[in-house]
Design a protein around this motif. Sequence first.
Motif, PDB file in Angstrom:
ATOM      1  N   ARG A 211       0.837  -1.197   0.000  1.00  0.00           N
ATOM      2  CA  ARG A 211       0.000   0.000   0.000  1.00  0.00           C
ATOM      3  C   ARG A 211       0.874   1.250   0.000  1.00  0.00           C
ATOM      4  NH1 ARG A 211      -5.239   0.471   1.159  1.00  0.00           N
ATOM      5  NH2 ARG A 211      -5.291  -1.595   2.148  1.00  0.00           N
ATOM      6  N   GLY A 212       1.963   1.197   0.726  1.00  0.00           N
ATOM      7  CA  GLY A 212       2.877   2.338   0.734  1.00  0.00           C
ATOM      8  C   GLY A 212       3.481   2.580  -0.628  1.00  0.00           C
ATOM      9  N   LEU A 213       3.813   1.492  -1.354  1.00  0.00           N
ATOM     10  CA  LEU A 213       4.355   1.629  -2.699  1.00  0.00           C
ATOM     11  C   LEU A 213       3.333   2.297  -3.626  1.00  0.00           C
ATOM     12  CD1 LEU A 213       6.391   0.959  -4.995  1.00  0.00           C
ATOM     13  CD2 LEU A 213       5.219  -1.252  -5.201  1.00  0.00           C
ATOM     14  N   ILE A 214       2.102   1.856  -3.586  1.00  0.00           N
ATOM     15  CA  ILE A 214       1.053   2.432  -4.439  1.00  0.00           C
ATOM     16  C   ILE A 214       0.836   3.896  -4.098  1.00  0.00           C
ATOM     17  CG2 ILE A 214      -1.417   2.353  -4.974  1.00  0.00           C
ATOM     18  CD1 ILE A 214      -1.232  -0.702  -4.735  1.00  0.00           C
ATOM     19  N   GLU A 215       0.848   4.219  -2.798  1.00  0.00           N
ATOM     20  CA  GLU A 215       0.646   5.608  -2.386  1.00  0.00           C
ATOM     21  C   GLU A 215       1.772   6.494  -2.921  1.00  0.00           C
ATOM     22  OE1 GLU A 215      -1.983   6.992  -0.741  1.00  0.00           O
ATOM     23  OE2 GLU A 215      -2.904   5.029  -1.049  1.00  0.00           O
ATOM     24  N   ARG A 216       3.021   6.012  -2.850  1.00  0.00           N
ATOM     25  CA  ARG A 216       4.145   6.815  -3.331  1.00  0.00           C
ATOM     26  C   ARG A 216       4.086   7.000  -4.845  1.00  0.00           C
ATOM     27  NH1 ARG A 216       6.764   3.434   0.230  1.00  0.00           N
ATOM     28  NH2 ARG A 216       7.786   2.262  -1.459  1.00  0.00           N
ATOM     29  N   LEU A 217       3.810   5.915  -5.563  1.00  0.00           N
ATOM     30  CA  LEU A 217       3.752   6.003  -7.020  1.00  0.00           C
ATOM     31  C   LEU A 217       2.681   6.983  -7.478  1.00  0.00           C
ATOM     32  CD1 LEU A 217       4.142   2.328  -8.340  1.00  0.00           C
ATOM     33  CD2 LEU A 217       5.681   4.248  -8.786  1.00  0.00           C
ATOM     34  N   THR A 218       1.500   6.889  -6.888  1.00  0.00           N
ATOM     35  CA  THR A 218       0.386   7.718  -7.346  1.00  0.00           C
ATOM     36  C   THR A 218       0.493   9.151  -6.849  1.00  0.00           C
ATOM     37  OG1 THR A 218      -0.955   6.912  -5.481  1.00  0.00           O
ATOM     38  CG2 THR A 218      -1.198   5.772  -7.594  1.00  0.00           C
ATOM     39  N   ALA A 219       1.079   9.355  -5.673  1.00  0.00           N
ATOM     40  CA  ALA A 219       1.227  10.719  -5.157  1.00  0.00           C
ATOM     41  C   ALA A 219       2.324  11.474  -5.875  1.00  0.00           C
ATOM     42  CB  ALA A 219       1.504  10.680  -3.652  1.00  0.00           C
ATOM     43  N   ASP A 220       3.382  10.768  -6.280  1.00  0.00           N
ATOM     44  CA  ASP A 220       4.531  11.400  -6.937  1.00  0.00           C
ATOM     45  C   ASP A 220       4.494  11.189  -8.446  1.00  0.00           C
ATOM     46  OD1 ASP A 220       5.360  12.023  -4.375  1.00  0.00           O
ATOM     47  OD2 ASP A 220       6.697  10.293  -4.230  1.00  0.00           O
ATOM     48  N   ALA A 221       3.291  11.092  -9.038  1.00  0.00           N
ATOM     49  CA  ALA A 221       3.164  10.731 -10.449  1.00  0.00           C
ATOM     50  C   ALA A 221       3.931  11.677 -11.360  1.00  0.00           C
ATOM     51  CB  ALA A 221       1.690  10.689 -10.844  1.00  0.00           C
ATOM     52  N   ALA A 222       3.866  12.988 -11.104  1.00  0.00           N
ATOM     53  CA  ALA A 222       4.547  13.951 -11.975  1.00  0.00           C
ATOM     54  C   ALA A 222       6.057  13.737 -11.928  1.00  0.00           C
ATOM     55  CB  ALA A 222       4.188  15.379 -11.560  1.00  0.00           C
ATOM     56  N   GLU A 223       6.604  13.557 -10.734  1.00  0.00           N
ATOM     57  CA  GLU A 223       8.049  13.350 -10.589  1.00  0.00           C
ATOM     58  C   GLU A 223       8.481  12.018 -11.214  1.00  0.00           C
ATOM     59  OE1 GLU A 223      11.356  12.768  -7.017  1.00  0.00           O
ATOM     60  OE2 GLU A 223       9.366  13.583  -6.558  1.00  0.00           O
ATOM     61  N   VAL A 224       7.669  10.966 -10.982  1.00  0.00           N
ATOM     62  CA  VAL A 224       8.005   9.655 -11.548  1.00  0.00           C
ATOM     63  C   VAL A 224       7.971   9.711 -13.074  1.00  0.00           C
ATOM     64  CG1 VAL A 224       7.274   7.249 -11.739  1.00  0.00           C
ATOM     65  CG2 VAL A 224       7.214   8.393  -9.513  1.00  0.00           C
ATOM     66  N   GLN A 225       6.965  10.391 -13.642  1.00  0.00           N
ATOM     67  CA  GLN A 225       6.888  10.521 -15.087  1.00  0.00           C
ATOM     68  C   GLN A 225       8.100  11.268 -15.654  1.00  0.00           C
ATOM     69  OE1 GLN A 225       3.795   9.957 -17.770  1.00  0.00           O
ATOM     70  NE2 GLN A 225       4.787   8.292 -16.679  1.00  0.00           N
ATOM     71  N   GLN A 226       8.544  12.303 -14.952  1.00  0.00           N
ATOM     72  CA  GLN A 226       9.735  13.035 -15.402  1.00  0.00           C
ATOM     73  C   GLN A 226      10.955  12.131 -15.377  1.00  0.00           C
ATOM     74  OE1 GLN A 226      10.423  17.167 -14.034  1.00  0.00           O
ATOM     75  NE2 GLN A 226      12.418  16.428 -13.321  1.00  0.00           N
ATOM     76  N   ASP A 227      11.080  11.321 -14.307  1.00  0.00           N
ATOM     77  CA  ASP A 227      12.210  10.387 -14.215  1.00  0.00           C
ATOM     78  C   ASP A 227      12.170   9.354 -15.342  1.00  0.00           C
ATOM     79  OD1 ASP A 227      13.034  11.722 -11.960  1.00  0.00           O
ATOM     80  OD2 ASP A 227      12.227  10.244 -10.543  1.00  0.00           O
ATOM     81  N   VAL A 228      10.974   8.892 -15.662  1.00  0.00           N
ATOM     82  CA  VAL A 228      10.829   7.902 -16.738  1.00  0.00           C
ATOM     83  C   VAL A 228      11.275   8.505 -18.069  1.00  0.00           C
ATOM     84  CG1 VAL A 228       9.127   6.638 -18.134  1.00  0.00           C
ATOM     85  CG2 VAL A 228       9.052   6.494 -15.639  1.00  0.00           C
ATOM     86  N   LEU A 229      10.795   9.700 -18.378  1.00  0.00           N
ATOM     87  CA  LEU A 229      11.176  10.325 -19.643  1.00  0.00           C
ATOM     88  C   LEU A 229      12.668  10.609 -19.682  1.00  0.00           C
ATOM     89  CD1 LEU A 229      10.397  11.437 -22.372  1.00  0.00           C
ATOM     90  CD2 LEU A 229       9.821  13.619 -21.274  1.00  0.00           C
ATOM     91  N   ASP A 230      13.214  11.086 -18.580  1.00  0.00           N
ATOM     92  CA  ASP A 230      14.658  11.346 -18.544  1.00  0.00           C
ATOM     93  C   ASP A 230      15.458  10.080 -18.804  1.00  0.00           C
ATOM     94  OD1 ASP A 230      14.185  14.002 -18.011  1.00  0.00           O
ATOM     95  OD2 ASP A 230      14.636  13.884 -15.863  1.00  0.00           O
ATOM     96  N   GLU A 231      15.024   8.976 -18.208  1.00  0.00           N
ATOM     97  CA  GLU A 231      15.741   7.709 -18.385  1.00  0.00           C
ATOM     98  C   GLU A 231      15.615   7.205 -19.824  1.00  0.00           C
ATOM     99  OE1 GLU A 231      18.128   4.466 -17.434  1.00  0.00           O
ATOM    100  OE2 GLU A 231      17.755   6.326 -16.322  1.00  0.00           O
ATOM    101  N   ILE A 232      14.427   7.314 -20.403  1.00  0.00           N
ATOM    102  CA  ILE A 232      14.234   6.885 -21.789  1.00  0.00           C
ATOM    103  C   ILE A 232      15.133   7.695 -22.719  1.00  0.00           C
ATOM    104  CG2 ILE A 232      12.603   6.852 -23.720  1.00  0.00           C
ATOM    105  CD1 ILE A 232      10.405   6.170 -21.693  1.00  0.00           C
ATOM    106  N   LEU A 233      15.172   9.013 -22.515  1.00  0.00           N
ATOM    107  CA  LEU A 233      15.983   9.869 -23.389  1.00  0.00           C
ATOM    108  C   LEU A 233      17.477   9.667 -23.151  1.00  0.00           C
ATOM    109  CD1 LEU A 233      13.874  13.158 -23.309  1.00  0.00           C
ATOM    110  CD2 LEU A 233      13.952  11.397 -25.085  1.00  0.00           C
ATOM    111  N   ALA A 234      17.865   9.449 -21.902  1.00  0.00           N
ATOM    112  CA  ALA A 234      19.279   9.195 -21.620  1.00  0.00           C
ATOM    113  C   ALA A 234      19.755   7.945 -22.357  1.00  0.00           C
ATOM    114  CB  ALA A 234      19.495   9.041 -20.117  1.00  0.00           C
ATOM    115  N   ARG A 235      18.893   6.956 -22.449  1.00  0.00           N
ATOM    116  CA  ARG A 235      19.270   5.716 -23.128  1.00  0.00           C
ATOM    117  C   ARG A 235      19.163   5.832 -24.652  1.00  0.00           C
ATOM    118  NH1 ARG A 235      16.295   0.684 -20.094  1.00  0.00           N
ATOM    119  NH2 ARG A 235      16.707   1.231 -17.916  1.00  0.00           N
TER     120      ARG A 235
END
Length: 613
Positions: free
Chosen positions: A16-40
């Motif tokens: 439950r804590g994992l789901i809460e963090r993922l959904t609460a920090d969605a904007a930051e997680v999405q930015q990290d995902v895009l940064d990682e995709i572009l870095a690669r």
Amino acid sequence: MALLPEFDPADSRAGRGLIERLTADAAEVQQDVLDEILARNSRTEYLRRFLLLGDSTPAAADLREAFKRCVPVSGYEDVKPYVDRVASGEPSSLLCSEPITCLSRSSGTSGGQQKLLPSTAEELDRKVFFYAVQSLVRNMSLHTDDSGGGSGKGMYLMFAFHGDRTLSGLPIHSALTAYYHSRQFQDRHIGGFDKCTSPLEAILCPDGNQSIYCQLLCGLLHRRIVDRVGASFASGLVRGIKYLEDHWEEMCSNIRSGQLSDWITHAPLRDAVIARYLQGSDPALADEIASECARKPWDGILRRLWPGARYIRTIVTGSMSQYIPILEVYGGGLPLFSPMYGSTECASGINLRPLDPPSHVSYALLPNIAYFEFLEVKRENDHEKVQGNDNLGVVKVVDLVDVKIGRCYELIVTTFAGLYRYRVGDLFTVSGFYNATPLFHFLGRRDVVLSIDYEKVCEEDLLSAIAEAEKFHIRPLGYMLCGSTAYADISTLPGHYILFWDLANACDSNATFDIDGAAMEKCCLAVEECFDEMYRKIRHRGSIGPLEIRVLGHGAFNALMDFFVSRGTSASQYKTPTAIRSKEAMMVLEERVVGRFFSQATPSCRSAEFERR
């Protein structure tokens, strides 16, 4: 937070804590995902031509800004030349930095071709994470323990269809088939967090008839410990129930004698069932099952055959919603749990409220799976069509966290495996938010008008197929087609497509004429021959029945218009729908049918591009 954090699906508190963090920090997680995709992947041939990078590596924020400003929204025709080159043996770096290990075959097709999309080994790790979150939500909401510590098993029907290879040897599979063949799935299936009654050998068996028979047989052998039933899609579960209705007596004979039917000849499957499941005769179990199956009608059969089952797990949103009524009858009150939204491009949507009724199901897109953007589309209420503005130069694309409640969007994904700002073609309305993450109600595919199983037929393809049949089989006889609409009929199994046609004499529309039955049967087959490879493959498997044309008496389409106008459609804007979904509307036409004709042959099944014959 790591993009794919490890966790135990049985540990509800940590999960439950994992789901809460993922959904609460969605904007930051999405930015990290895009940064990682572009870095690669920013140096891949596909992205390089848009980003125009020099020798130096830009800062992550600059690269992100360049991506949104310069990389266009794409469709399959933009990606296909690169996929073609990879399929022919060129390096994966055309599209992504990781080796492309498989081409996933899409079921949602248009233009008469199936889509082949890149996939990597790492994508399988994302699927494992995705399914683990799905199990976690189920455990939390339904108070189950599917982690391996509990004794309950799922009676799930799963099928890995035959794959192909490109000329360079790259495997071509559906996304599910590739997953079922993976080590990740097999570890999970055998001893992981989602144990099932189906032997792995049955899931991977290339003979669909032997596969479904043995999966159902093994499910019956374990009826006392089954606590959930289902299939990936509602159509597959309904088909399985119908198969059971036709074969339960033979299965009971196998259980009573302890002997497997001789026609099960696939050696790995036969050995597995005999060694691990059918261990000696069990007349008492056979009698229990026979007693339930012999009772007619089959209302509540799932609850009666598997009395410990607490829910039905299968996707019942989008085109699968048509199967809800029949599953409610078969389930006898068992809740329908629609667990996920997924596409060939990426499995991404989790139902965080599995006990909601099917009509209210919404999905949260996990923000660490891919980078999500959305194109707002407008709905035409009169005919329930959804149209997107394809002039993408003037249409604003919004990020995951910026969508608005009540609005309709088309999903756009950027993945680690080489899809960039790719239009998936799936349509959603935003129903709310869970923390900062939007919840989406899945509407279906853009432009799809007919679907029974995995196949999708869009309006353009249907109209083109009808025009082809009319040109070569109707006009030469002196007929003309005055009106047409279609209906996906699942009142019988297998379901089939129905075309309602208003035919007239080309010289005198009021003149009576005899319908040429042989010509109409040729029309049925001609229409099917124009449909795409997925439709034809499913027809060959018998999961869809022969297409039917029902010829109508004059005035039928006027009555159909009256029906829609009586329900609020504007008479001045009414157009005959290409396809109807309402059973009531179908019955308006049914009352005026004067002839029924079916395909008398199965349409040819052409090899897809790159496949070895």
